[in-house]
Enzyme design. Structure first.
Site, PDB file in Angstrom:
ATOM      1  N   ASP A   9       3.462  -4.346   6.428  1.00 17.96           N
ATOM      2  CA  ASP A   9       2.408  -4.251   5.436  1.00 17.96           C
ATOM      3  C   ASP A   9       3.034  -3.546   4.210  1.00 17.96           C
ATOM      4  O   ASP A   9       4.092  -2.914   4.325  1.00 17.96           O
ATOM      5  CB  ASP A   9       1.243  -3.442   6.012  1.00 17.96           C
ATOM      6  N   LEU A  10       2.403  -3.685   3.056  1.00 22.72           N
ATOM      7  CA  LEU A  10       2.974  -3.091   1.838  1.00 22.72           C
ATOM      8  C   LEU A  10       2.302  -1.757   1.478  1.00 22.72           C
ATOM      9  O   LEU A  10       2.918  -0.689   1.544  1.00 22.72           O
ATOM     10  CB  LEU A  10       2.836  -4.090   0.677  1.00 22.72           C
ATOM     11  N   ASP A  11       1.010  -1.864   1.116  1.00 29.02           N
ATOM     12  CA  ASP A  11       0.280  -0.682   0.638  1.00 29.02           C
ATOM     13  C   ASP A  11       0.105   0.336   1.765  1.00 29.02           C
ATOM     14  O   ASP A  11      -0.499   0.029   2.796  1.00 29.02           O
ATOM     15  CB  ASP A  11      -1.105  -1.096   0.116  1.00 29.02           C
ATOM     16  N   THR A  17       0.341   3.085  -2.591  1.00 26.54           N
ATOM     17  CA  THR A  17      -0.595   2.559  -3.579  1.00 26.54           C
ATOM     18  C   THR A  17      -2.042   2.734  -3.141  1.00 26.54           C
ATOM     19  O   THR A  17      -2.953   2.516  -3.946  1.00 26.54           O
ATOM     20  CB  THR A  17      -0.337   1.060  -3.791  1.00 26.54           C
ATOM     21  N   TRP A  25     -11.680   1.853  -6.827  1.00 30.87           N
ATOM     22  CA  TRP A  25     -12.996   1.566  -6.214  1.00 30.87           C
ATOM     23  C   TRP A  25     -13.980   2.693  -6.492  1.00 30.87           C
ATOM     24  O   TRP A  25     -15.183   2.455  -6.643  1.00 30.87           O
ATOM     25  CB  TRP A  25     -12.863   1.350  -4.704  1.00 30.87           C
ATOM     26  N   LYS A  45      -8.852   0.050   3.509  1.00 32.15           N
ATOM     27  CA  LYS A  45      -7.421  -0.230   3.675  1.00 32.15           C
ATOM     28  C   LYS A  45      -7.214  -1.562   4.382  1.00 32.15           C
ATOM     29  O   LYS A  45      -7.853  -1.830   5.401  1.00 32.15           O
ATOM     30  CB  LYS A  45      -6.755   0.884   4.494  1.00 32.15           C
ATOM     31  N   GLY A  46      -6.308  -2.345   3.859  1.00 27.98           N
ATOM     32  CA  GLY A  46      -5.889  -3.568   4.546  1.00 27.98           C
ATOM     33  C   GLY A  46      -6.776  -4.766   4.308  1.00 27.98           C
ATOM     34  O   GLY A  46      -6.351  -5.895   4.543  1.00 27.98           O
ATOM     35  N   GLY A  48      -8.977  -7.586   2.181  1.00 26.86           N
ATOM     36  CA  GLY A  48      -8.788  -8.289   0.906  1.00 26.86           C
ATOM     37  C   GLY A  48      -9.733  -7.782  -0.178  1.00 26.86           C
ATOM     38  O   GLY A  48     -10.703  -7.066   0.102  1.00 26.86           O
ATOM     39  N   ARG A  49      -9.437  -8.172  -1.397  1.00 28.40           N
ATOM     40  CA  ARG A  49     -10.166  -7.622  -2.553  1.00 28.40           C
ATOM     41  C   ARG A  49     -11.674  -7.831  -2.488  1.00 28.40           C
ATOM     42  O   ARG A  49     -12.454  -6.886  -2.664  1.00 28.40           O
ATOM     43  CB  ARG A  49      -9.604  -8.241  -3.846  1.00 28.40           C
ATOM     44  N   LYS A  76     -12.074  -3.808 -11.228  1.00 20.58           N
ATOM     45  CA  LYS A  76     -11.348  -2.903 -10.318  1.00 20.58           C
ATOM     46  C   LYS A  76      -9.872  -3.250 -10.330  1.00 20.58           C
ATOM     47  O   LYS A  76      -9.007  -2.359 -10.395  1.00 20.58           O
ATOM     48  CB  LYS A  76     -11.928  -3.012  -8.897  1.00 20.58           C
ATOM     49  N   SER A 114       1.145  -8.833   3.512  1.00 23.87           N
ATOM     50  CA  SER A 114       0.208  -7.995   2.765  1.00 23.87           C
ATOM     51  C   SER A 114      -1.018  -8.790   2.330  1.00 23.87           C
ATOM     52  O   SER A 114      -0.912  -9.962   1.983  1.00 23.87           O
ATOM     53  CB  SER A 114       0.907  -7.434   1.516  1.00 23.87           C
ATOM     54  N   ALA A 115      -2.173  -8.121   2.325  1.00 23.07           N
ATOM     55  CA  ALA A 115      -3.396  -8.757   1.835  1.00 23.07           C
ATOM     56  C   ALA A 115      -3.419  -8.809   0.310  1.00 23.07           C
ATOM     57  O   ALA A 115      -4.231  -9.520  -0.282  1.00 23.07           O
ATOM     58  CB  ALA A 115      -4.603  -7.961   2.330  1.00 23.07           C
ATOM     59  N   SER A 116      -2.524  -8.079  -0.319  1.00 22.82           N
ATOM     60  CA  SER A 116      -2.616  -7.908  -1.774  1.00 22.82           C
ATOM     61  C   SER A 116      -2.062  -9.080  -2.566  1.00 22.82           C
ATOM     62  O   SER A 116      -0.967  -9.563  -2.315  1.00 22.82           O
ATOM     63  CB  SER A 116      -1.870  -6.636  -2.191  1.00 22.82           C
ATOM     64  N   ASN A 118      -1.358  -8.593  -5.535  1.00 26.42           N
ATOM     65  CA  ASN A 118      -0.439  -7.919  -6.462  1.00 26.42           C
ATOM     66  C   ASN A 118       0.923  -7.629  -5.823  1.00 26.42           C
ATOM     67  O   ASN A 118       1.787  -7.000  -6.462  1.00 26.42           O
ATOM     68  CB  ASN A 118      -1.055  -6.591  -6.929  1.00 26.42           C
ATOM     69  N   LYS A 145      -6.972  -9.868   6.873  1.00 27.85           N
ATOM     70  CA  LYS A 145      -6.904  -9.014   8.060  1.00 27.85           C
ATOM     71  C   LYS A 145      -8.319  -8.499   8.347  1.00 27.85           C
ATOM     72  O   LYS A 145      -9.031  -8.213   7.381  1.00 27.85           O
ATOM     73  CB  LYS A 145      -5.961  -7.822   7.806  1.00 27.85           C
ATOM     74  N   GLU A 169       1.956  -1.122  10.208  1.00 24.63           N
ATOM     75  CA  GLU A 169       0.655  -1.165   9.535  1.00 24.63           C
ATOM     76  C   GLU A 169       0.025   0.215   9.412  1.00 24.63           C
ATOM     77  O   GLU A 169       0.073   0.997  10.361  1.00 24.63           O
ATOM     78  CB  GLU A 169      -0.315  -2.024  10.355  1.00 24.63           C
ATOM     79  N   ASP A 170      -0.598   0.494   8.264  1.00 26.28           N
ATOM     80  CA  ASP A 170      -1.307   1.775   8.111  1.00 26.28           C
ATOM     81  C   ASP A 170      -2.819   1.611   8.235  1.00 26.28           C
ATOM     82  O   ASP A 170      -3.538   2.602   8.196  1.00 26.28           O
ATOM     83  CB  ASP A 170      -0.990   2.412   6.751  1.00 26.28           C
TER      84      ASP A 170
END
Ligand code: BG6
Ligand code: MG
Length: 230
Positions: A9-11, A17, A25, A45-46, A48-49, A76, A114-116, A118, A145, A169-170
């Site tokens: 995972d990224l964030d 981030t 948010w 966390k994790g 989607g937007r 956002k 990642s779900a992001s 970005n 996710k 994963e966090d």
């Protein structure tokens, strides 16, 4: 188990981030007249937007039409993008680069999951795109996710069976996605929060501690060569 691939995972795993997502948010909530509590961050966390927006609106008991939802999510994201625009390699979490480089040196295949949407911009800002054999992000995969799609797509891109993959994963939703995909889930953070993970470490700087949980890494074995009989 000995894993042949590591999916990250990224964030919150490679870069911190999460704090910027939550701050953005919080401004959305303030604009709508309510406050997000510290504990709400875990829920966001994790995911989607648009799912995150739905959670925020639910917390505030606010209903909006689709056009307003799109606007709130875009606003956002604009705040978030502004916050991370100046991201540099110094913003990587401790041990993240070393962990990726060490695994790759052993021949372990690596993917981002990642779900992001970005994610590509962040990878470029950190200068680590070349440390991944595959990058699967929120613009490639639409099922968020805890659906396992993002990690299954990563395993497929690497050509490694899910059972031979470890996911870092966090987020609770991300740990669930890894488990649903038949992968081993290593939580990054608090064991009291990531209760469904197979093992939890405080960060990628502590990846060596996984050996004491029976989790090790090795390059994929070379395909067997057929013996030629005379
Ligand atoms: C995840 C974050 O990595 O990406 C979530 O943990 C976020 O908090 C999600 O909602 C989507 O990110 P983005 O950048 O596409 O809005
Ligand atoms: Mg995360």
């Amino acid at each position: 188990m000995t894993a042949h691939a590591a999916l990250f995972d990224l964030d919150g795993v490679i870069v911190d981030t999460a704090v910027h997502h939550f701050a953005a948010w919080r401004e959305t909530a303030a604009e709508l007249g309510f406050t997000l509590a510290d504990r709400d961050e875990e829920l966001l966390k994790g995911v989607g937007r648009m799912d995150a927006l739905r959670i925020v609106l639910e917390i505030g008991g606010v209903e909006v039409d689709d056009a307003t939802a799109e606007r709130l999510a875009a606003e956002k994201n604009a705040r978030y993008v502004e916050a991370i625009a100046s991201i540099t390699p110094a913003d990587m979490l401790p041990g993240a680069r070393d962990c990726l480089e060490a695994l790759r040196a052993q021949g372990v295949r690596t993917a981002l999951g990642s779900a992001s949407r970005n994610a590509p911009m962040i990878l470029d800002g950190l200068g680590i795109r070349d440390l991944f054999d595959a990058v699967i992000d929120g613009s490639v995969v639409t099922e968020a996710k805890p659906h396992p799609r993002v990690f299954l797509a990563g395993a497929e891109a690497l050509g490694v069976a899910p059972a031979d993959c470890v996911v870092f994963e966090d987020a609770i939703a991300g740990v669930r996605a890894a488990k649903a995909g038949g992968m081993l889930a290593v939580g990054i953070g608090d064991p009291a929060v990531l209760t469904e993970a197979d093992a939890v470490i405080p960060g990628l700087h502590a990846v060596d501690a996984l050996a004491s949980h029976g989790i090790t890494f090795a390059g994929a074995p070379a395909p067997a060569t057929e013996e030629i009989s005379a």
